[in-house]
Design an enzyme around this catalytic site. Structure first.
Site: not given
Length: 401
Positions: A242, A269, A339
């Site tokens: 990411r 995350k 991303h």
């Protein structure tokens, strides 16, 4: 004989205090200085007590009788009116202390110890801009669901739907904290998410055509910005990570000799409910990725972050640095985002290179299960993933040339 208002109005001070009696324990006490005070005499648990009901003429005869009747209702229910008044005063003082802003700051102080500093700043700013000006001074126990909905609608009307969604999540956590601390009653507010517009799902733009990807990689290699940004642009397609993970890469996490980058679980995350339970994530570094990092280390190796902020090495690079670089190269948001490199790797890796889906999911740090039903850990399929990452980097070199 019950009092009349003229009796109260014409009561003159004397050398000593005296009383003018009404009915059912109510009387007016006249002081030598001229002050006239309503009192209620009652018995509770066999003990005679007094209750102050106000000062005449601010509290008239009829109002004093109403207060007397209210106190007698409490007595009939087995409650001491004096005690109830003291408790109400304490609650009022606590309400004054437990404003929405003070409780929110208590919650934030506890939570920030497990958060990234940048995320803490974001949450604090959302509260300062969207909540405190309207709700901050109110006792948190007085805030209702309609009040919060009105506040969220104010955010939506200015076009910030996603901000409203995030603020609603913050409100939910603050009131859960207040309930657990005994500050507010259970379920004081309802489900705020149901009052918000449906979320618009938009996938990150990504290049999934090998020919277009090759042209994009050439453009990235030719970027002439600062060296940390240039290196971040070169690494973004190689690592499957990411953008936030790349920006927060620390040199202490990287072993260039072993060709590994170990991202601590607390920085990952959404893998589990709490950051402390999240597993570390191991990223095998291809020869090409190691070469880029070796080139960067003499410049930023003295800093904590591999990609430090231009305003100081104790902070990571801005989250807009890579995006801004893409825009300066005339690569639009509809074509590629930071991303989007993850989607590129997932799609081309599976459809063109035939990588196993479970290996790709492992490397993307998505939650997957191995054949034994155990959630993945940092060493799962490490030899296979190391080989996959090297083959991926070699493939990118091929389509560039």
């Amino acid at each position: 004989m019950p009092l009349k208002d003229t009796n109260c109005r014409n009561a003159k001070p004397q050398d000593k205090p005296y009383r003018l009696y009404d009915e059912q324990g109510l009387y007016l006490e006249v002081q030598p200085n001229g002050g006239r005070y309503w009192r209620l005499k009652y018995r509770f648990l066999g003990k005679e007590k007094r209750l102050a009901l106000g000062v005449y003429p601010e509290v008239g005869l009829q109002e004093a009788r109403r207060k007397r009747d209210d106190a007698r209702v409490q007595l009939a229910g087995g409650q001491d009116p004096s005690l109830q008044r003291r408790m109400a005063k304490v609650v009022s003082q606590l309400d004054h202390q437990h404003t929405f802003e003070s409780v929110a700051k208590q919650w934030l102080t506890i939570r920030e110890s497990t958060w990234d500093p940048e995320y803490t700043r974001t949450v604090r700013q959302r509260l300062e801009l969207n909540a405190y000006p309207w709700l901050g001074k109110l006792p948190i126990s007085s805030i209702s669901t309609p009040m919060l909905v009105e506040n969220l609608q104010r955010i939506i009307k200015r076009g910030a739907r996603e901000t409203a969604r995030r603020v609603a999540q913050i409100y939910k956590q603050i009131f859960e904290f207040a309930e657990a601390a005994g500050i507010t009653p259970p379920n004081q507010i309802g489900n705020l998410s149901r009052t918000l517009p449906a979320k618009r799902v938009k996938h990150f733009a990504a290049v999934t055509d090998p020919e277009k990807l090759g042209a994009l990689l050439k453009a990235l290699d030719s970027y002439t910005g600062t060296m940390p940004v240039c290196c971040a642009l070169k690494l973004a397609p190689l690592l499957f990570c990411r953008p936030g993970d790349l920006r927060h890469m620390e040199w202490s996490e990287v072993n260039l000799d072993a060709g590994e980058w170990l991202i601590p679980g607390h920085k990952m995350k959404g893998l589990t409910a709490t950051k402390q339970d999240r597993p570390d994530h191991l990223v095998p570094l291809s020869q090409q990725a190691v070469a880029v990092l070796r080139e960067l280390k003499p410049l930023t190796g003295r800093h904590r972050y591999a990609f430090p902020s231009a305003r100081g090495g104790d902070r990571p690079m801005s989250n807009n640095a890579v995006l801004s670089a893409l825009r300066r190269m005339d690569i639009s948001g509809d074509e590629m985002t930071g991303h989007g490199f993850r989607a590129t790797a997932r799609t081309i890796g599976a459809e063109v290179l035939g990588f196993r889906p479970d290996l790709l999911e492992h490397q993307l740090a998505h939650t997957v299960k191995n054949p034994l039903g155990r959630a993945y850990d940092r060493t799962s399929f490490l030899p296979e993933r190391r080989d996959m990452m090297q083959r991926w980097s070699d493939y990118l070199d091929t389509i560039k040339s």
